[in-house]
Each structure stands twice: as C-alpha cells, then as structure tokens.
Design an enzyme around this catalytic site. Structure first.
Site, mmCIF file in Angstrom:
data_model
loop_
_atom_site.group_PDB
_atom_site.id
_atom_site.type_symbol
_atom_site.label_atom_id
_atom_site.label_comp_id
_atom_site.label_asym_id
_atom_site.label_seq_id
_atom_site.Cartn_x
_atom_site.Cartn_y
_atom_site.Cartn_z
ATOM 1 N N ASP A 56 39.586 0.597 64.631
ATOM 2 C CA ASP A 56 40.149 1.345 63.496
ATOM 3 C C ASP A 56 40.700 0.333 62.501
ATOM 4 O O ASP A 56 40.858 -0.844 62.815
ATOM 5 C CB ASP A 56 41.274 2.276 63.991
ATOM 6 N N SER A 57 41.039 0.845 61.323
ATOM 7 C CA SER A 57 41.660 -0.014 60.312
ATOM 8 C C SER A 57 43.066 -0.450 60.740
ATOM 9 O O SER A 57 43.627 -1.359 60.141
ATOM 10 C CB SER A 57 41.736 0.742 58.992
ATOM 11 N N CYS A 95 37.839 5.180 63.211
ATOM 12 C CA CYS A 95 38.334 5.363 61.840
ATOM 13 C C CYS A 95 37.386 6.300 61.078
ATOM 14 O O CYS A 95 36.173 6.061 61.037
ATOM 15 C CB CYS A 95 38.364 3.989 61.184
ATOM 16 N N GLU A 150 53.135 6.213 59.232
ATOM 17 C CA GLU A 150 53.471 4.850 59.664
ATOM 18 C C GLU A 150 54.971 4.564 59.526
ATOM 19 O O GLU A 150 55.507 3.717 60.235
ATOM 20 C CB GLU A 150 52.631 3.826 58.908
ATOM 21 N N CYS A 164 41.420 12.285 59.325
ATOM 22 C CA CYS A 164 41.961 10.923 59.215
ATOM 23 C C CYS A 164 42.731 10.673 60.506
ATOM 24 O O CYS A 164 43.424 11.577 61.003
ATOM 25 C CB CYS A 164 42.883 10.838 58.006
ATOM 26 N N HIS A 208 45.394 9.355 61.341
ATOM 27 C CA HIS A 208 46.844 9.555 61.420
ATOM 28 C C HIS A 208 47.255 11.031 61.447
ATOM 29 O O HIS A 208 48.356 11.349 61.874
ATOM 30 C CB HIS A 208 47.532 8.926 60.207
#
Ligand code: DGL
Length: 274
Positions: free
Chosen positions: A13-14, A76, A155, A187, A189
């Site tokens: 993932d990023s 991702c 985050e 996404c 997150h």
C-alpha cells in the site's frame, strides 16, 4: 513459475491504510505468512499521476519479489486503479487488487442499481469502479465522490470526532440525495471510519468494504493454484513482516492500533533502489 506453498504473500500500500486489507487476510487465512510494504515516504498516492503511481508500484513489486512472495495483493485502491492492469501483464505470480472484489460485492448488494463510491481523487478520476460494476451490471448507476480529507483525518486518529462527522456530512450529502442504496468504501483508510460513514448515510445504505472480499478471493485463488499454506507457521517464525520506506515508529504505532498481533518492528528500506 511454480511457487512454494509456504512462501509469504506480498501485500503493499502507499502507507498504513493497506493494513486494513492485511488484517482481513490474517483473519480469513491465518496460516499465511505476509510480507507487508507501506510506502510511507511517498504517501499519498491518491493525488499523484498514473505514471508516478505505476512507477512506484513496479518498484514495490520488484522489492516484494526479492522476498520470494508467492502472490501479491495490491492493497491500495489507487494503485489497483492505476497500475494493476499493467503490472499483471509483467509478472508470473498471481496478483490481485482491491477494486474488482469491491465492485463485485457492490453489484451483488444493490437492489435499486444505484451505487456510490467514495475514494481518493485518483481512484474516482479513473472511473475504474464504474467500469467493473458495469461489466457485471450494465444498467447500474455509479456515482463517485472523492473524499481527500478522510485519509489525513484517519491518520490523525480522529475516527470518532465531530470534525470527521461534519466533513463526512459535506462529502456524502450529494450521494444520499441521489438515492444510492450501496456505498463502496473505496480507499484503504475508510473502513476505519465505517461507523461515521454509516451514521451519516443511514441504515438503508449497505456499506461495502473491499478488503473482506479481497481476502476471500485471495483464498480462492491460492486454493486454485495449490498455493494455500496448510500448516500454521511456527511461533517466532516471523509470520508477519513489515517494511516501510520511512517513519517506522509512526507506522508501528498505527499498525498496533488496528491489528491485534503486537507489531514490534518495521524495517526501513530505500524503495528507490528497486
Ligand atoms: N491507500 C490509498 C488508497 O486506497 C489511500 C492513501 C493514499 O492516497 O495514498 O487509495
């Protein structure tokens, strides 16, 4: 090339978000070993170009191959949208992304054919969810909405916070008005703010977390390829290994807040050299 069943699965993932996918793989196929790479030095991918995300993804795949992985999961959404089609043609081990599985579940779940997708600007701009959904159900109406502020809010740990509620309301009101009955959390997150999103869109809207279906399809794929690990790796055998391109401490803190296995270390590598 025929791989070894005991080899790990590469997941990338990023940054930290793909841990929601790794977590699902840990739950559903607990015998598997995982090598996770989070590109914490170059996150976010969601505001970058297709060329850049594809170059980054190629480097990560090269790194994961040095770890002798038997399969790769592009955890991702942005990398799945931008890079998977090309990378798939270039490698000889199974590789899956999160977009196709998410599109499939949403197509099955909708009753009125109106599906919302929330994701990064890149994923929404690529219209990839719409493409896959329409392959399954050409009559479906797919409405996308980029929600760029959700990633930093998650985050920052603002999972249950009035600020996140307010932003969610602004982002989602248009989708609610358009009468969607299914919403893809497109996404990595967003599953972490599922309850906020659920509260805003209401009970009548089914939320789809692509991570769940991705882990299920991974299991099926490994079974088909006779690559499913039949025995649990021994304790202390580093079943789960984590690599990042920067800020290992921050990664470990975040990882431990969402994954129940105590994650003690993450190794920093220079991904630009791959
Ligand atoms: N992992 C990205 C995704 O799922 C979100 C974070 C980023 O923009 O890199 O699209």
């Amino acid at each position: 090339m025929k791989m070894n069943r005991n080899a790990p699965i590469g997941v990338f993932d990023s940054g930290v978000g793909g841990l929601t996918v790794a977590r699902e793989i840990m739950r559903q196929i607990p015998n598997e070993r995982i090598v996770y790479f989070g590109d914490t030095a170059r996150v976010p991918y969601g505001s970058k170009s297709k060329e850049t995300v594809t170059r980054y993804s190629r480097q990560i795949v090269r790194f994961l191959r040095t770890q002798d992985v038997k399969a790769i999961v592009v955890a991702c959404n942005t990398a799945s949208a931008y890079a998977l089609d090309e990378i798939e043609k270039e490698i000889d081990i199974p590789i899956i992304g999160v977009v196709k599985p998410g599109a499939k579940v949403a197509s099955d779940a909708t009753r009125n054919g109106k599906i919302g997708v929330i994701a990064t600007e890149a994923t929404i701009g690529s219209e990839i969810y719409s493409r896959y959904i329409k392959e399954i159900n050409p009559k479906a109406e797919v409405l996308g909405k980029a929600c760029p502020l959700f990633v930093p809010l998650v985050e920052e740990g603002l999972l249950h916070d009035p600020v996140t509620d307010e932003i969610a309301m602004r982002y989602l009101s248009g989708l609610i008005d358009s009468g969607i009955d299914t919403l893809i959390l497109g996404c990595t997150h967003y599953p972490l703010i599922r309850s906020t999103v659920g509260k805003v869109v209401g009970e009548g809207v089914t939320l789809v977390n692509p991570a769940y279906e991705t882990a299920r399809e991974l299991r099926e794929l490994l079974e088909q390829e006779e690559l499913l690990n039949e025995t649990k790796p021994e304790l202390g055998s580093n079943q789960y290994q984590f690599f990042v391109s920067d800020a290992a401490e921050k990664f470990i803190r975040f990882a431990n807040s969402i994954i129940k296995y105590g994650i003690l270390s993450a190794k920093v590598i220079n991904i630009e050299t791959y």
